[in-house]
Design a protein around this motif. Structure first.
Motif, short mmCIF file in Angstrom:
data_model
loop_
_atom_site.label_atom_id
_atom_site.label_comp_id
_atom_site.label_asym_id
_atom_site.label_seq_id
_atom_site.Cartn_x
_atom_site.Cartn_y
_atom_site.Cartn_z
N THR A 167 32.46 39.62 36.35
CA THR A 167 31.50 40.50 35.70
C THR A 167 30.70 41.26 36.75
OG1 THR A 167 31.27 38.91 33.91
CG2 THR A 167 29.57 40.61 34.06
N VAL A 168 30.58 42.56 36.54
CA VAL A 168 29.72 43.37 37.41
C VAL A 168 28.56 43.88 36.57
CG1 VAL A 168 29.53 45.42 38.87
CG2 VAL A 168 31.65 44.11 38.85
N LEU A 169 27.33 43.58 37.02
CA LEU A 169 26.14 44.16 36.39
C LEU A 169 25.80 45.36 37.26
CD1 LEU A 169 24.11 40.89 35.63
CD2 LEU A 169 25.73 42.12 34.16
N CYS A 170 26.04 46.53 36.71
CA CYS A 170 26.02 47.74 37.52
C CYS A 170 24.84 48.63 37.15
CB CYS A 170 27.35 48.47 37.27
SG CYS A 170 27.62 49.87 38.32
N ASP A 171 24.07 48.99 38.15
CA ASP A 171 22.94 49.89 37.93
C ASP A 171 23.47 51.26 37.47
OD1 ASP A 171 20.29 51.05 38.27
OD2 ASP A 171 21.14 51.99 40.06
N SER A 172 22.61 52.02 36.85
CA SER A 172 23.03 53.33 36.36
C SER A 172 22.65 54.45 37.33
CB SER A 172 22.40 53.56 34.98
OG SER A 172 22.55 54.88 34.59
N ASP A 173 21.32 54.72 37.43
CA ASP A 173 20.90 55.91 38.18
C ASP A 173 21.11 55.79 39.68
OD1 ASP A 173 20.15 57.75 36.22
OD2 ASP A 173 18.39 56.55 35.76
N ASP A 174 21.78 56.79 40.21
CA ASP A 174 22.13 56.88 41.63
C ASP A 174 23.10 55.80 42.09
OD1 ASP A 174 20.99 59.30 42.05
OD2 ASP A 174 19.09 58.51 42.80
N THR A 175 23.67 55.09 41.11
CA THR A 175 24.80 54.21 41.41
C THR A 175 26.03 54.76 40.67
OG1 THR A 175 23.34 52.30 41.68
CG2 THR A 175 25.67 51.83 41.31
N ASP A 216 28.76 33.64 33.70
CA ASP A 216 29.01 32.63 34.72
C ASP A 216 28.39 33.15 36.02
OD1 ASP A 216 29.93 30.98 36.68
OD2 ASP A 216 32.03 31.01 36.06
N LYS A 217 27.27 32.53 36.42
CA LYS A 217 26.52 33.07 37.57
C LYS A 217 27.33 33.04 38.87
CE LYS A 217 21.80 32.26 36.08
NZ LYS A 217 20.50 31.69 36.44
N GLN A 218 28.26 32.10 38.96
CA GLN A 218 29.07 32.03 40.19
C GLN A 218 30.05 33.19 40.28
OE1 GLN A 218 28.12 29.87 42.28
NE2 GLN A 218 26.88 28.67 40.86
N ARG A 219 30.31 33.83 39.15
CA ARG A 219 31.36 34.86 39.13
C ARG A 219 30.82 36.21 38.67
NH1 ARG A 219 35.91 33.31 40.61
NH2 ARG A 219 36.99 34.93 39.46
N THR A 220 29.50 36.38 38.84
CA THR A 220 28.85 37.63 38.45
C THR A 220 28.22 38.25 39.68
OG1 THR A 220 28.38 36.80 36.23
CG2 THR A 220 26.98 38.60 37.01
N ILE A 221 28.28 39.57 39.79
CA ILE A 221 27.64 40.24 40.92
C ILE A 221 26.86 41.45 40.41
CG2 ILE A 221 29.71 41.65 41.47
CD1 ILE A 221 28.89 41.24 44.50
N VAL A 222 25.69 41.67 41.01
CA VAL A 222 24.90 42.86 40.71
C VAL A 222 25.24 43.93 41.74
CG1 VAL A 222 22.58 43.84 40.66
CG2 VAL A 222 23.01 41.62 39.61
N PHE A 223 25.47 45.15 41.28
CA PHE A 223 25.78 46.27 42.18
C PHE A 223 24.81 47.40 41.88
CE2 PHE A 223 28.71 50.06 42.94
CZ PHE A 223 28.63 49.99 44.32
N GLY A 224 24.05 47.81 42.89
CA GLY A 224 23.09 48.89 42.62
C GLY A 224 22.47 49.41 43.90
N ASP A 225 21.79 50.54 43.78
CA ASP A 225 21.26 51.22 44.97
C ASP A 225 19.82 50.83 45.29
OD1 ASP A 225 20.30 52.69 42.63
OD2 ASP A 225 19.44 54.04 44.11
N SER A 226 19.18 50.07 44.40
CA SER A 226 17.76 49.79 44.64
C SER A 226 17.54 48.37 45.16
CB SER A 226 16.96 49.99 43.35
OG SER A 226 15.68 49.41 43.52
N VAL A 227 16.92 48.30 46.34
CA VAL A 227 16.63 47.00 46.95
C VAL A 227 15.60 46.26 46.10
CG1 VAL A 227 15.63 45.88 49.00
CG2 VAL A 227 17.14 47.87 49.27
#
Ligand code: S3P
Length: 388
Positions: A170-178, A336-347
């Motif tokens: 699973t990818v939790l993906c930011d929207s703006d500027d990502t 599943d937290k072990q298999r999820t990643i957040v992807f985004g441009d904001s620190v």
């Protein structure tokens, strides 16, 4: 069989007694290349591990072990044998993930116990607890799982005929500027809205003033210092002061929202990126600190390529608040937290939020200028796809 040793580097993980060092030796004997055994290297540098545990303690051992893992990942060794506790640290494991296929050696408890009985391993009497505490980590990092009960080399050759499994599902993906091109959308919307309320300054002046306002107010929202309703007005009060013009901030806000709702700008390559993620069988959820009405409209551009979108206004919490991510998880039936990643441009919102929620994070930073404690940084979509 052809895939074995075709330039791939492998790192072996697994419990004590799973046969990591001996498989590494057999592999090199058969296929050539060089090995890096982190326990053996530790012993060479610092003396026997059990004595080190007794005199300096486990924490110091773990610190040096992680350093050795990074060194091994950076070396040109084709096979890396790790200690059973390697998976306890992210730094070493992420370094290995960047350069190696990770092979998890398993064996039933009785076999492991029998193999380590006569050894001097400091944690050997606690094997059952150690296994229980680490099983989820071995599974998290395993690109391949190899049963080492009988002939682990043959088993490795067999599993290497299969494709490597995805590291995340699973990818939790930011929207703006990502994914969406916020800069483009905002520039058009802010100029049109400003004109609608009678601002006469140049386009450049309006855009650059609003670019100064944005991080200030969104930072306040992320830190919980202002509400969303306050943000809507505060941003245009600030803009009004900066531009030294007279307009009604409420009217300006309405005009800006209406203009933003008309935009559908997507970053170059973003649609192909989302399609590639889904082709890999990865679920993609957009997670955004946006306004519901705006997000609904603007995300129409990517709707066919995602599995869902979560907007903070609707959720009731903003990134980086972990409750935002917990609500997302609830809505999709449990991540599943072990298999999820957040992807985004904001620190401050994406990376801080992912860390607070307890999942891996990847900073999207095409400029290469940002500093963060994300697990990974990707300067382009392809780099992120390679992480999977
Ligand atoms: C350990 C395993 C050992 C060694 C140290 C700690 C562990 O390596 O690194 O004794 O925490 O499981 P092996 O897995 O090679 O036994």
């Amino acid at each position: 069989m052809a895939k074995v040793n075709s330039g791939r580097r492998i790192a072996l993980i697994g419990a004590m007694g799973s046969g990591k060092s001996s498989l590494a030796r057999r592999y090199i004997k058969k296929y050539g290349g060089t090995g890096f055994d982190t326990d053996a290297e530790f012993t060479r540098r610092y003396g026997p591990i059990s004595e080190f545990f007794a005199s300096k303690g486990e924490a110091e051992f773990r610190k040096l072990e992680q350093e050795l893992l990074v060194e091994a990942a950076d070396s040109d060794a084709s096979v890396i044998a790790t200690g059973g506790g390697a998976v306890l640290g992210k730094i070493g494991m992420n370094a290995l993930r960047s350069t190696c296929d990770i092979v998890y050696l398993t064996a039933p408890y009785e076999i492991l116990e029998n193999r380590i009985r006569a050894s001097a391993r400091p944690l050997k009497n606690d094997l059952a607890n150690v296994l229980k505490a680490r099983e989820h980590l071995y599974n998290k990092y395993a690109d391949y799982i190899v049963d080492s009960s009988y002939d682990s080399l043959s088993e490795l050759e067999r599993v290497f005929e299969q494709p490597r499994r995805n590291r995340y599902d699973t990818v939790l993906c930011d929207s703006d500027d990502t994914i969406l091109d916020f800069g483009m959308a905002m520039s058009k919307a802010i100029v049109n809205a400003a004109r609608a309320v009678g601002v006469s300054k140049s386009e450049d002046e309006i855009i650059s003033a609003y670019k100064t306002v944005l991080p200030v107010v969104w930072g306040q929202l992320e830190r919980g210092e202002i509400t969303r309703a306050e943000l809507e007005i505060a941003r245009f009060e600030m803009l009004k002061e900066m531009l030294e013009e007279s307009f009604d901030p409420i009217e300006m806000n309405n005009a800006y929202v209406a203009e933003m709702c008309k935009t559908r700008d997507v970053r170059d390559g973003a649609i192909d990126f989302l399609r590639a993620l889904r082709a890999r069988g990865v679920k993609v959820y957009i997670v955004t600190n946006s306004f519901t009405c705006m997000a609904e409209k603007r995300l129409e551009a990517v709707a066919p390529y995602i599995d869902g979108a979560f907007v903070s206004e609707e959720i009731g919490y903003n990134k980086p608040d972990p409750r935002f991510f917990e609500k997302v998880s609830e809505s999709v039936g449990g991540l599943d937290k072990q298999r999820t990643i957040v992807f985004g441009d904001s620190v401050t919102s994406d990376i801080a939020g992912g860390i607070a929620f307890g999942v891996d994070t990847c900073l999207y930073d095409p400029t290469g200028q940002k500093r963060s404690t994300a697990d990974f940084t990707a300067s382009c979509y392809t780099e992120f796809l390679n992480l999977l």
